[in-house]
Structures are given as C-alpha cells and as structure tokens.
Design an enzyme around this catalytic site. Structure first.
Site, PDB file in Angstrom:
ATOM      1  N   ASP A 166       0.277  -7.450   1.443  1.00  0.00           N
ATOM      2  CA  ASP A 166       0.712  -6.075   1.707  1.00  0.00           C
ATOM      3  C   ASP A 166       2.231  -5.960   1.768  1.00  0.00           C
ATOM      4  O   ASP A 166       2.800  -5.322   2.655  1.00  0.00           O
ATOM      5  CB  ASP A 166       0.096  -5.523   2.992  1.00  0.00           C
ATOM      6  CG  ASP A 166       0.190  -3.988   3.047  1.00  0.00           C
ATOM      7  OD1 ASP A 166       0.311  -3.367   1.970  1.00  0.00           O
ATOM      8  OD2 ASP A 166       0.144  -3.425   4.159  1.00  0.00           O
ATOM      9  N   HIS A 225       0.817  -1.220   0.000  1.00  0.00           N
ATOM     10  CA  HIS A 225       0.000   0.000   0.000  1.00  0.00           C
ATOM     11  C   HIS A 225       0.852   1.272   0.000  1.00  0.00           C
ATOM     12  O   HIS A 225       0.369   2.339  -0.386  1.00  0.00           O
ATOM     13  CB  HIS A 225      -0.998  -0.009   1.165  1.00  0.00           C
ATOM     14  CG  HIS A 225      -0.425   0.319   2.504  1.00  0.00           C
ATOM     15  ND1 HIS A 225      -0.079  -0.638   3.438  1.00  0.00           N
ATOM     16  CD2 HIS A 225      -0.135   1.501   3.094  1.00  0.00           C
ATOM     17  CE1 HIS A 225       0.365  -0.067   4.531  1.00  0.00           C
ATOM     18  NE2 HIS A 225       0.351   1.245   4.346  1.00  0.00           N
ATOM     19  N   SER A 283       4.440   2.838   7.915  1.00  0.00           N
ATOM     20  CA  SER A 283       4.193   1.677   7.070  1.00  0.00           C
ATOM     21  C   SER A 283       5.402   1.356   6.214  1.00  0.00           C
ATOM     22  O   SER A 283       5.961   2.226   5.552  1.00  0.00           O
ATOM     23  CB  SER A 283       2.985   1.928   6.173  1.00  0.00           C
ATOM     24  OG  SER A 283       1.802   1.996   6.927  1.00  0.00           O
TER      25      SER A 283
END
Length: 421
Positions: A167, A135, A245
């Site tokens: 992911d 992402h 992230s």
C-alpha cells in the site's frame, strides 16, 4: 501592611466596640460576637498571608507527598509541540485527487462513469517526488493524478511506482525547490511516543488538518478492503479518516515516522500507519536514479498460513511454522523448486508474502544474498543473485502456460499437493 495584636490590645478593642454598640442601641451579645469574629478572621487572614509568603520558597507538605511527586517533571513547552511541528512540516504535506473510470452494476446493466478519489501525500525530495498510499492512486488504475500544494497551487502528477500489497506509491510533479519532510528511524519508535497526524481527513475542504495523540501499538496486522493483510503497522489514537491516507504521521520533533494508511472500521481512536523504514530503500533509489527497479526471485508464492489447513488435514509436516510456499518457478536455472518454503533472506525472517516484499525492497539488481529454504522437510541455504528485472518477469510470466490462472489454481486444495517434490 501586617499588624500584630497581643491579648491586652484585643481586649481593649472589644471593650471599645461594646461601648460603641451600647450607644447605638444594638444588641450587646450580637455585636460582641461580631467583634470577636471580625478580630479572629483578621488574625486568620494575617496568619494565612504569612504562610503563603513562606510557601513561595518551601512547600509545607507531608513527607509522603514529597516522595510521590519528587520525580515528576512538568515541561511547560509540551503545550507548544503541535504548533511547532506544524510550522516545520505543513509545507511538506499535500492533498492528492485522482480521476478513475468506474463500472458499476445496475438494474439496467453495467454503468460506466468516472469517480474522484481524495487523499494525502508527503514530499520526500526537493524536485517533486511524493510518497503516498497505493490505494490513494487507485493502485495505479487512474486517468489523472493532481496534487494540491500548501500554497493552494494545483499540479498534475505522474505515477512512478506503486505496490498494492505494501500500500505504498510514489508520484512525481514537475516542481523544484520544494520542502521535503525530514525522516527518522521508525524502528526506534515506542508505544507511548507522541504522534501527530497531518492530512485531509474528509477531503480537500479540510486540507492540512492536524490531530494529535500517541503511538498506541506496534507490529499490528490489519486486513483492508481489498483483502490484503498488512502487517508491521503502527497503531495510533491520533484521529485518522479516509482522506488522511498517504499523509504524515510525525513524532514530537516533526520527523516522519509513518504514512497514515487506514482506520479500524467505524471505531474511533484506532488508526494505522506504515513505518517509514519500509519505504526508505525505494525513496533512496528514486532520489539517486529517478526511478525504482524492484528485484524478483522469479517465483510466485503464497504465505504458509494460507495453506496450513491443507497440511493439517492431510497430516503433512511442512517443516516450518512460517514462510512463503513456492507455487511456481519461472526461470529454468532457478535454485528454487516448486514446493520449497522460503523462511529467511539474509538475516531477515520471512513470515508471509508481505514480509517477503518488504525485505526485497532493500536489494538492488546485482546484489547477492543467502536464502534459507525448507525442502523435503529439511533446511537448506542457497546462494541467490538478484538479476531479474521487471521486463524479464513479464516475459517469463507471459510465456508460462496458464499464468493467468496461477492464483485460482492455488485456491483449489487438490492442486496444491502436486507441487510437492
């Protein structure tokens, strides 16, 4: 200097003090008390000093206290763990920015434009391969990817591989002699272990922010904004925010145990990371070949949990509690049939599509394996050889009629039953 006084000497001191006070006209009683108090205080101080000196060698504590504390060890070096980890790893964590097209609805119709994304990444090879979240690179739908190194140098990057379900993504920059991060076995991580997160929590302005905590839980399942459910995650109370992230989650030795991926809504102290063992097979193959070739079963599938309500409503026993239901088969000579439920590959249990994808990461083209399925309510083992490449799957799926509507078909319960033998 220590001075010892016996009773006669104390008595002489008091008498002397009384005579002195009489000459000065002071109150006999008040000065007498002052003298006595002063002498007593001096004696107490002397006794306390003697005891303190003795305590340096042997603490005067009760036996109960000794029993409670004798097994407690305090390591003064613990205070320097975070700084030592930072010194070891800070050059291996990077900032990532992306530019993607954006189409947003408005009162005047769809409005197109560009949007910038910010995240983090971890250098995994000396020659520029970087591991991050899918992402972070907008699941591959991006116009430009840039990497900010720890020395403030910005370099363009190419997308090598990504998987939205897991992911995870790997990007590549044209640089050499970088400092790859050291990895460890994430299967050995336990609840309570030290956890240190490094990343860019709110953008590159806060690049290489370090937060510290512990591993709060293991094997967590989390539904993310895209609707994908991720399982097998590590939970940590080390502060993690959006820009973290793709960044590193490290143990007390500065070894990578996970890739930070999400936080739980607006809550504090609840963040999640993907165990690094999930990505090791991908990284190893990329190190060796410069690319990653995923293997395929030649099917489309759906987790059994997603359609279990249909089975229950129609009083159908699928023959297993967990697995992947085979929606369609793309290869003519495939050992699979529509309606099969895949429950195990080798000795690994298949619980859902996410676990199936993780298991397949460990296989390469040409490998063979036994796959356990449930067909007609009976368990069966089939021998399978991984021979399908990405180009093969694109060809099969392109030739399959209505392949674009596969997912929609299976959202309609009336169309599920037709695939049972």
């Amino acid at each position: 200097m220590k001075e010892d006084y016996n009773n006669d000497e104390l008595k002489k001191i008091i008498e002397k003090e009384v005579k002195k006070q009489k000459k000065s006209g002071g109150s006999f009683l008040s000065h007498l008390l002052a003298g006595v108090v002063g002498a007593v205080v001096a004696a107490v101080i002397i006794i306390f000093a003697i005891n303190v000196k003795t305590d340096d060698k042997t603490a005067d504590v009760s036996s109960d206290s000794k029993t409670e504390n004798q097994n407690i060890t305090i390591n003064a070096k613990e205070d320097s763990i975070e700084s030592a980890v930072v010194d070891k790893t800070i050059d291996s964590v990077v900032g990532i920015t992306t530019i993607s097209e954006s189409n947003q609805p408005s009162l005047f119709g769809p409005q197109s434009g560009y949007v910038e994304g910010v995240g983090s990444g971890v250098i995994v090879t000396k020659d520029g391969y970087i591991l991050t979240n899918s992402h972070v690179v907008n699941n591959g739908d991006t116009l430009n990817i840039s990497v900010l190194l720890s020395n403030d140098e910005t370099v363009d990057a190419d997308l090598i591989w990504n998987d939205e379900t897991l992911d995870l993504a790997v990007i590549k920059i044209d640089k050499n002699n970088l400092k790859p991060i050291e990895m460890t076995d994430s299967d050995k991580v336990e609840v309570g272990d030290k956890a240190i997160a490094i990343g860019n929590p709110l953008g590159l302005e806060l690049q290489s922010t370090v937060t510290s905590g512990i591993i709060s839980g293991l094997n967590r399942s989390v539904s993310v904004e895209s609707g994908v459910t991720m399982d097998g995650l590590m939970q940590t109370d080390a502060a993690i925010n959006a820009g973290n992230s793709g960044g590193a989650l490290l143990n007390k030795e500065g070894k990578l145990v996970g890739i930070n991926t999400a936080k739980a809504g607006n809550s504090d102290g609840i963040g999640f990371a993907i165990p690094i063992n999930t990505a090791k097979a991908v990284i190893d193959q990329i190190k060796e070949k410069g690319t990653y070739d995923p293997v395929y079963l030649g099917i489309t599938g759906i987790g059994l949990d997603a359609i279990k309500p249909y089975f229950e409503y129609n009083h159908i026993d699928p023959g297993t509690e967990e697995g992947v239901f085979v929606q369609d088969v793309y290869v003519n000579d495939s050992p699979f049939k529509k309606g099969d439920i895949i429950t195990k590959i080798g000795d690994k249990e298949v619980k859902d599509m996410s676990s199936l994808k993780k298991i397949l990461l460990n296989y390469r083209l040409g490998d063979s394996e036994k796959i356990t399925i449930v067909r007609d309510n009976k368990k069966k083992e089939i021998n399978f050889k991984f021979e399908l490449k990405s180009s093969d799957m694109e060809k099969f799926m392109g030739e399959s009629k209505g392949d674009k509507n596969q997912d929609k078909d299976f959202e309609d319960e009336d169309k599920i039953f037709k695939f049972f033998p």
